[in-house]
Scaffold this active site. Sequence first.
Site, PDB file in Angstrom:
ATOM      1  N   LYS A  42       0.856  -1.199   0.000  1.00  0.00           N
ATOM      2  CA  LYS A  42       0.000   0.000   0.000  1.00  0.00           C
ATOM      3  C   LYS A  42       0.879   1.231   0.000  1.00  0.00           C
ATOM      4  O   LYS A  42       2.061   1.199   0.401  1.00  0.00           O
ATOM      5  CB  LYS A  42      -0.960  -0.010   1.193  1.00  0.00           C
ATOM      6  CG  LYS A  42      -0.299  -0.092   2.579  1.00  0.00           C
ATOM      7  CD  LYS A  42       0.202   1.215   3.141  1.00  0.00           C
ATOM      8  CE  LYS A  42       0.860   1.038   4.509  1.00  0.00           C
ATOM      9  NZ  LYS A  42       1.556   2.245   5.004  1.00  0.00           N
ATOM     10  N   GLY A  49      10.623  -2.382   6.332  1.00  0.00           N
ATOM     11  CA  GLY A  49      10.815  -1.052   6.914  1.00  0.00           C
ATOM     12  C   GLY A  49      10.674   0.081   5.928  1.00  0.00           C
ATOM     13  O   GLY A  49      11.243   1.148   6.115  1.00  0.00           O
ATOM     14  N   GLY A  83       7.586   1.419   4.840  1.00  0.00           N
ATOM     15  CA  GLY A  83       6.338   2.162   4.913  1.00  0.00           C
ATOM     16  C   GLY A  83       5.296   1.724   3.910  1.00  0.00           C
ATOM     17  O   GLY A  83       4.297   2.416   3.695  1.00  0.00           O
ATOM     18  N   GLY A 143       3.774  -1.329   4.130  1.00  0.00           N
ATOM     19  CA  GLY A 143       2.883  -2.310   4.754  1.00  0.00           C
ATOM     20  C   GLY A 143       3.233  -3.752   4.489  1.00  0.00           C
ATOM     21  O   GLY A 143       2.346  -4.611   4.509  1.00  0.00           O
ATOM     22  N   GLY A 144       4.510  -4.062   4.309  1.00  0.00           N
ATOM     23  CA  GLY A 144       4.900  -5.428   3.966  1.00  0.00           C
ATOM     24  C   GLY A 144       4.523  -6.457   5.014  1.00  0.00           C
ATOM     25  O   GLY A 144       3.991  -7.526   4.693  1.00  0.00           O
ATOM     26  N   SER A 182       2.177  -6.215   7.379  1.00  0.00           N
ATOM     27  CA  SER A 182       0.721  -6.317   7.427  1.00  0.00           C
ATOM     28  C   SER A 182       0.182  -7.057   6.205  1.00  0.00           C
ATOM     29  O   SER A 182      -0.767  -7.843   6.315  1.00  0.00           O
ATOM     30  CB  SER A 182       0.093  -4.920   7.506  1.00  0.00           C
ATOM     31  OG  SER A 182       0.465  -4.264   8.695  1.00  0.00           O
ATOM     32  N   ASP A 204      -2.988  -1.755  10.317  1.00  0.00           N
ATOM     33  CA  ASP A 204      -3.618  -1.667   8.997  1.00  0.00           C
ATOM     34  C   ASP A 204      -3.803  -3.031   8.341  1.00  0.00           C
ATOM     35  O   ASP A 204      -4.092  -3.117   7.153  1.00  0.00           O
ATOM     36  CB  ASP A 204      -2.810  -0.751   8.068  1.00  0.00           C
ATOM     37  CG  ASP A 204      -1.346  -1.152   7.968  1.00  0.00           C
ATOM     38  OD1 ASP A 204      -0.963  -2.193   8.528  1.00  0.00           O
ATOM     39  OD2 ASP A 204      -0.576  -0.419   7.326  1.00  0.00           O
TER      40      ASP A 204
END
Length: 304
Positions: free
Chosen positions: A10, A98, A100, A102-103, A105, A135
């Site tokens: 995302k 790391g 940002g 969303g890996g 999640s 998320d």
Amino acid sequence: MKTSVKAYAKVNLTLNITGVNGGFHDIESFVTTVDIYDTVSVSSRRDDKIIVEMREAGSLIESVPQEKNNAYKAAKLFSETYKTGGADVKIVKRIPFGGGLGGSSADAAGVLNAMKKHYKIECDVKPLADMLGSDTGYMTSGGYAIISGRGERVKKIDSETTLYFVLVYAEEGVDTAACYKKFDEGFDGLISDNALAVNAVINDDVKALGKCVGNALYLPAVSLNGEVKRNLEEVRSLSPAACGMSGSGSTVFALFESEELCRWAVDKLKRKGLDCEYARSINPDVAVFGSKNGKKKKFFGLFE
């Protein structure tokens, strides 16, 4: 026999921090799925063990203990909830750690989706996903959405607009907890007008969207990793419609008005030695996307 799914990344087009509740930061963020994904495969075991294997560029990743791995937690939670027994989970990583995007999640959501499909259980996995991360519930379906609270409240946005991105990766990630701690030292939490951003996407107006893009964690992230600022300045020099940072960093993005401009920008940035790639927004929940303005439809399913 195994079941495989695509766990999509995302991008936070906006990210406002609206307060603190129960020790956690409340956010309001306009997000979209992009067509970069990890592949999550699940197969049954004869015992009750949950074994998670993660690979990146063909190499086994051993740095994350099973008990601290969100994919492991997702498989264990699903197994305990629906009494499905043990499972082998294999994940091929493409979403950077790391960054940002969303890996972690995405992998947890992918495991829940894969196990639901594999065991043929008719259920809504979002309540389980909400127990695993801020998320993760959104990541079970993706698409355009406003996420709020800790990220568990999801309001889907209906739009067929396709956004074209250049994603630029830093060599080092940004620790999310450290970034929020730095934010608490006194940064502005209300950066973006999310209502205007949503209207811009609904109306397929990238220039209008460019005026709304913002991230309250950008300056805190820059204070922790100067490469974030340097990468953003490099991509801004190419005059995109908008540019910003996703999540708590360290990935920065630029929006251009066409795929051709994105690929031109990627070529320019790679010549400068930056790690970057082209991506575009997709809606995996409904699978068919990109039919607006006579464009050919393409399939982006969660399941392979």
